[in-house]
Design an enzyme around this catalytic site. Sequence first.
Site, short mmCIF file in Angstrom:
data_model
loop_
_atom_site.label_atom_id
_atom_site.label_comp_id
_atom_site.label_asym_id
_atom_site.label_seq_id
_atom_site.Cartn_x
_atom_site.Cartn_y
_atom_site.Cartn_z
CD GLN A 28 -2.07 17.02 12.47
OE1 GLN A 28 -1.79 18.32 11.97
NE2 GLN A 28 -1.11 16.34 13.10
NE ARG A 50 -4.00 24.77 7.82
CZ ARG A 50 -3.51 24.60 8.71
NH1 ARG A 50 -3.27 25.56 9.90
NH2 ARG A 50 -3.05 23.29 8.98
CB CYS A 108 -3.14 18.15 15.41
SG CYS A 108 -4.40 19.06 16.04
CG HIS A 112 -6.30 18.95 9.89
ND1 HIS A 112 -5.71 19.22 8.64
CD2 HIS A 112 -5.65 19.51 10.81
CE1 HIS A 112 -4.70 19.98 9.01
NE2 HIS A 112 -4.69 20.11 10.23
CG ASP A 163 -7.27 19.94 17.69
OD1 ASP A 163 -6.43 20.89 17.84
OD2 ASP A 163 -8.38 20.06 16.78
NE ARG A 213 0.14 18.28 8.26
CZ ARG A 213 -0.54 19.34 8.80
NH1 ARG A 213 -0.94 19.78 10.28
NH2 ARG A 213 -1.06 20.30 7.97
N1 NVA Z 1 -8.95 21.89 15.16
C1 NVA Z 1 -8.00 22.67 15.10
C2 NVA Z 1 -6.70 22.06 14.28
C3 NVA Z 1 -5.65 22.97 14.05
C4 NVA Z 1 -4.53 22.27 13.41
C5 NVA Z 1 -8.50 23.79 13.95
O1 NVA Z 1 -9.24 23.67 13.12
O2 NVA Z 1 -8.37 25.21 14.36
#
Ligand code: NVA
Length: 247
Positions: free
Chosen positions: A78, A48, A206, A75, A167, A234
């Site tokens: 997700q 990540r 999400c 992502h 989001d 998830r």
């Molecule tokens: N768009 C958000 C998603 C978090 C799961 C981020 O990148 O922080």
Amino acid sequence: MSFQIAMAQLGGHPIYVKPEDIGGIGKREPIKDMARVLERYASGIMARTFAHETVIELAKFAEIPVINALTDWSHPCQAMADIMTIREHFGKLNGIKIAYIGDGNNVARSLSFGCAKLGMKISIASPKGYELDKESIDKANQITSGSTNQMNSPQDAVKNADVIYTDTWVSMGQETEKQKRIADFQGFAVDAKLMSLAPKAKIMHCLPAYRGFEITDEAMESENSIVFDEAENRLHFQRALLKKLLS
Ligand code: NVA
């Protein structure tokens, strides 16, 4: 948490490497060195990162599977959990329409690619300047023509929607833009008024959700909300992914 627990449930042993443990990924040593050390110890890497290039570099140099668990560009895990949740609730994917309200970001991009591949449509409503990039929209529409539409009106996007998705307005790494983003995204909250335009639509997010910004508490807690089924998936999707990649 979901990746670590999935790995433990499969009988594997997850090792969480915090940025401070390694002096920041790509800072103390080149990513290509780290990739070639880890491949000799581990069965796979779940990364990540902020920069998408970090995951690409890891995958280029490590012979073991590298899973993108979120980058600033995409992502995918997700999106797969989201799609699994949609299928659970609607019994199908084909013909489902998602209205995505907010930032044309990593989550929007991966959902758009998922929709294009699996017979769904997505209408993305973003403030001007925060739309999903044209290249990504074109890529989705090359997979299935008309699968992704970008617009600037949340009210237009939710017309005939089966799912209303949102989001955060401020993704990880964008903290310095927070005040500007909050101002620019006014009018893009998922609230009771927007939900009333598609009363049957399920609500997805999400997480983490910032109540009072991109979504109201009322929307999060409404009976249409499937946010926590989505969060649960998830775990299930990623356990399946790990099993497939590491078996
Ligand atoms: N768009 C958000 C998603 C978090 C799961 C981020 O990148 O922080």
